[in-house]
Design an enzyme around this catalytic site. Structure first.
Site, PDB file in Angstrom:
ATOM      1  N   SER A   1       0.831  -1.195   0.000  1.00 42.14           N
ATOM      2  CA  SER A   1       0.000   0.000   0.000  1.00 42.14           C
ATOM      3  C   SER A   1       0.870   1.252   0.000  1.00 42.14           C
ATOM      4  O   SER A   1       2.065   1.190   0.264  1.00 42.14           O
ATOM      5  CB  SER A   1      -0.910  -0.006   1.235  1.00 42.14           C
ATOM      6  N   LYS A   2       0.226   2.361  -0.288  1.00 38.17           N
ATOM      7  CA  LYS A   2       0.970   3.612  -0.383  1.00 38.17           C
ATOM      8  C   LYS A   2       1.684   3.951   0.922  1.00 38.17           C
ATOM      9  O   LYS A   2       2.755   4.531   0.923  1.00 38.17           O
ATOM     10  CB  LYS A   2       0.043   4.744  -0.806  1.00 38.17           C
ATOM     11  N   ARG A   3       1.066   3.555   2.034  1.00 35.65           N
ATOM     12  CA  ARG A   3       1.672   3.821   3.338  1.00 35.65           C
ATOM     13  C   ARG A   3       3.053   3.169   3.477  1.00 35.65           C
ATOM     14  O   ARG A   3       3.939   3.692   4.123  1.00 35.65           O
ATOM     15  CB  ARG A   3       0.795   3.274   4.466  1.00 35.65           C
ATOM     16  N   ASP A   4       3.170   1.980   2.908  1.00 38.31           N
ATOM     17  CA  ASP A   4       4.413   1.216   3.079  1.00 38.31           C
ATOM     18  C   ASP A   4       5.617   1.982   2.575  1.00 38.31           C
ATOM     19  O   ASP A   4       6.703   1.862   3.107  1.00 38.31           O
ATOM     20  CB  ASP A   4       4.329  -0.125   2.340  1.00 38.31           C
TER      21      ASP A   4
END
Length: 589
Positions: A340-343
RNA sequence: GGCCCGUUCGUCUAGGGGUUAGGACGCAGGAUUUUCAUUCCUGUAACACGGGUUCGAUUCCCGUACGGGCUACCA
């Protein structure tokens, strides 16, 4: 029906992203596979913008998607801004079409109107978490199948909002012939009556995608595995329209997963990550008292430290208090599952092709391009993440990928994202890139740091540094001292090697350098070697000091080449200054 | 929970009824080198488990476990 011989002629594939933000690297891979198959068979690669969700629409996202495709070299043959005879290619511009086809379904009795409000449906789900809008319950709900015709008429004329749902027949089978997974069968008793038309008059993905794929004569649908389940509904829709014979071939790609926790958890970053996760947890769950922060962080740290058993320690237990269960679920989602973008910013690597500026800071991300990755390397890396040529070849140009690609060679299981592998690919491409090409890409980075190198200088710089830079950014990071004086010196090594007794000798050495008539590598070499010999000095007693004096560090290209590029004046100046500094250090003791 | 998909070194993967289970990244060691890097060599490490089928299964079948996806008037 298409004949077998014809099957791979005039194939048409689409990449159909939703403009809800930056294009994820997994989306780029989907685009790539679509592109590769299309090009392999001289087919058509189409870009279609699926903007049927006005709530999630993000301005600039479409431009971002197009720029990403261009950067990657995946140029659509048809699409918004690319022309094509099957437009418009934005679903928001095709509203009437969907309305027309919805009416068709209504007329055939394959769909119906439903007046249940979102609140009513939420209430149903609250009562029964397994609630499904299907044949078993629709008779007791508010729809055109259950209500008397007059009432339906009355509600419609009164302007009451309604959705159109697909009437799924019970006791049938929906069979998906997936090119990657084989036959996948769904029992229609498990399927709900999907909303086709939303109350606002816009179609859902399911309807729009079938209508458009049909109208655009799409022959192959390659998309992520997250779509596999809903493909059952899509098959039913083709059946309802009577388009089953021209249904496209489906291929559902395995997902790109987060990196393995073992791969990024080290002693140094574990506490940082634990703290970060704790912060995110409290931000997300504002109902959890902030006084619990320390406890949260402690638990996160405890979990992360036992690398091998993370999954086990996050397993839910019946005796867990709600807050603990919540935390566990949060950590599990943060550490496992699809990328995910958070990663990206959590772990320090790009997840998007290009940088993205969101409205808030935590919605802004650095892209592969801005991290200094070359598009060719990014594409090569992505291609091999889930697909394999079946040979030992690792490095592929786009053209080679087109030749080698085939759906049969796509893997079935999810692939973990591995930034080290991405870096390795980038290094390979930097190593073999044309110098002129690298000059174009490195120059802006140097200029951004306030320097305007000439062509000849930049050319030599790149030749000297390319073996020492894995990303474009590292040309600057590891070689900035070619443009400005060292910011710091490797003091430890300088002290260790600097002999105050030889101070005069080194001054003499610099003096000698300063009167060299030809300040290029080989005369410098001759001079230095002569000097060493005359003064009975060893390489190891001199070279490290020269390096530190010139670059601040013991690492870097060959010293003579470095001196030549720096030029006489700069070399002499830096050495003088450094030797004086070394003298001071040693004098201080 | 229900439905669907998957499982070969830490990671990406090749392979396939009988193989010393191959390659790449990473890691470790070595050679070359004025350092670092490049390059080269070597090493490390895998068929989730249990039942079948079979002369023989890592490969085929069935279970189990584990992982993943979906389960919205989001795509």
């Amino acid at each position: 029906m298409r004949s077998k011989i014809n099957l791979m002629n005039n194939i048409r594939l689409r990449f159909a992203p939703s403009p809800t933000g930056a294009l994820h690297i997994g989306g780029l891979r989907t685009a790539l596979y679509n592109y590769l198959l299309a090009k392999k068979h001289n087919g058509t690669f189409i870009l279609r913008i699926e903007d049927t969700d006005q709530l999630r629409y993000v301005p600039g996202a479409e431009e971002y998607i197009i720029e990403s495709l261009k950067w990657s070299g995946l140029i659509p043959d048809e699409g918004p801004g690319f022309g094509g005879a099957y437009g418009p290619y934005r679903q928001s511009e095709r509203k009437e079409l969907y309305q027309k086809y919805t009416q068709q379904l209504l007329d055939k009795g394959e769909a119906y109107l439903a007046f249940d409000t979102p609140e009513e449906l939420d209430a149903e789900r609250l009562k029964d978490p397994t609630f499904k809008y299907d044949a078993r319950v629709r008779q007791r709900l508010k729809n055109s199948l259950a209500l008397p015709a007059e009432e339906v008429q009355r509600r419609v004329s009164a302007g009451e909002p309604y959705v159109v749902r697909l009437k799924v027949r019970p006791n049938e089978q929906a069979v998906v012939q997936d090119q990657i997974r084989g036959e996948v069968t769904f029992d229609t008793n498990e399927l709900d009556d999907k909303v086709l038309m939303k109350a606002g008059g816009l179609p859902t993905y399911h309807l729009a995608n079938i209508v458009d794929d049909h109208l655009m004569e799409i022959t192959h649908v390659i998309r992520g595995e997250e779509w596999l389940s809903s493909t059952a509904h899509h098959v039913l829709l083709y059946r309802a329209f009577g388009w089953e014979d021209s249904m496209p071939q489906f291929a559902h790609l395995p997902l790109i997963l987060k990196p393995a926790p073992e791969s990024f958890l080290h002693k140094e970053n574990t506490p940082v990550l634990a703290q970060r996760l704790a912060q995110e947890f409290h931000k997300k769950h504002s109902d959890v008292p902030s006084a619990h922060f320390e406890k949260t962080e402690k638990f996160a740290l405890q979990v992360l430290q036992d690398k091998a058993n993370i999954a086990v320690s996050l397993k839910e237990k019946d005796k867990d208090e709600p807050e603990k269960a919540q935390l566990k679920a949060f950590l599990k989602d943060s550490l496992f599952g699809k990328l995910s973008k958070r990663d990206g910013d959590r772990l320090g690597f790009p997840v998007f092709p290009l940088s993205w500026q969101g409205e808030r800071e935590d919605d802004s991300f650095v892209g592969f391009r801005e991290y200094g990755f070359l598009p060719e390397a990014t594409i090569n890396f992505l291609a091999l993440l889930g697909w394999s040529p079946g040979t030992d070849q690792e490095i592929f140009s786009l053209e080679e990928l087109i030749q080698a690609f085939s759906i049969e060679k796509i893997g079935k299981s999810g692939a973990r994202f591995d930034i080290d592998k991405a870096r390795w690919f980038n290094q390979q491409y930097i190593l073999k890139a044309d110098t002129a090409d690298l000059m174009d890409k490195v120059r802006p980075i140097i200029e951004a740091n306030g320097h305007q190198p000439g062509d000849a200088f930049l050319h030599s710089f790149i030749d000297l540094m390319r073996e020492r830079a894995v990303t474009l950014l590292e040309f600057w990071e590891n070689g900035y001292y070619f443009f400005e004086p060292p910011r710091s010196y490797d003091e430890k090594n300088a002290r260790k090697r600097w002999d105050a007794g030889r101070s005069g000798l080194f001054r003499q050495f610099v003096e000698g350098l300063s009167i060299l008539p030809d300040f290029s590598a080989s005369p410098i070499k001759a001079f230095v070697e002569g000097f060493l010999q005359d003064n009975e000095l060893k390489f190891g007693e001199v070279f490290p000091l020269l390096r530190i004096g010139l670059a601040g560090t013991m690492q870097g290209p060959a010293v003579f080449e470095m001196m030549e590029l720096l030029g006489k004046q700069e070399t002499v100046g830096r050495l003088k200054k450094a030797f004086q500094l070394f003298d001071e250090w040693v004098a201080q003791g």
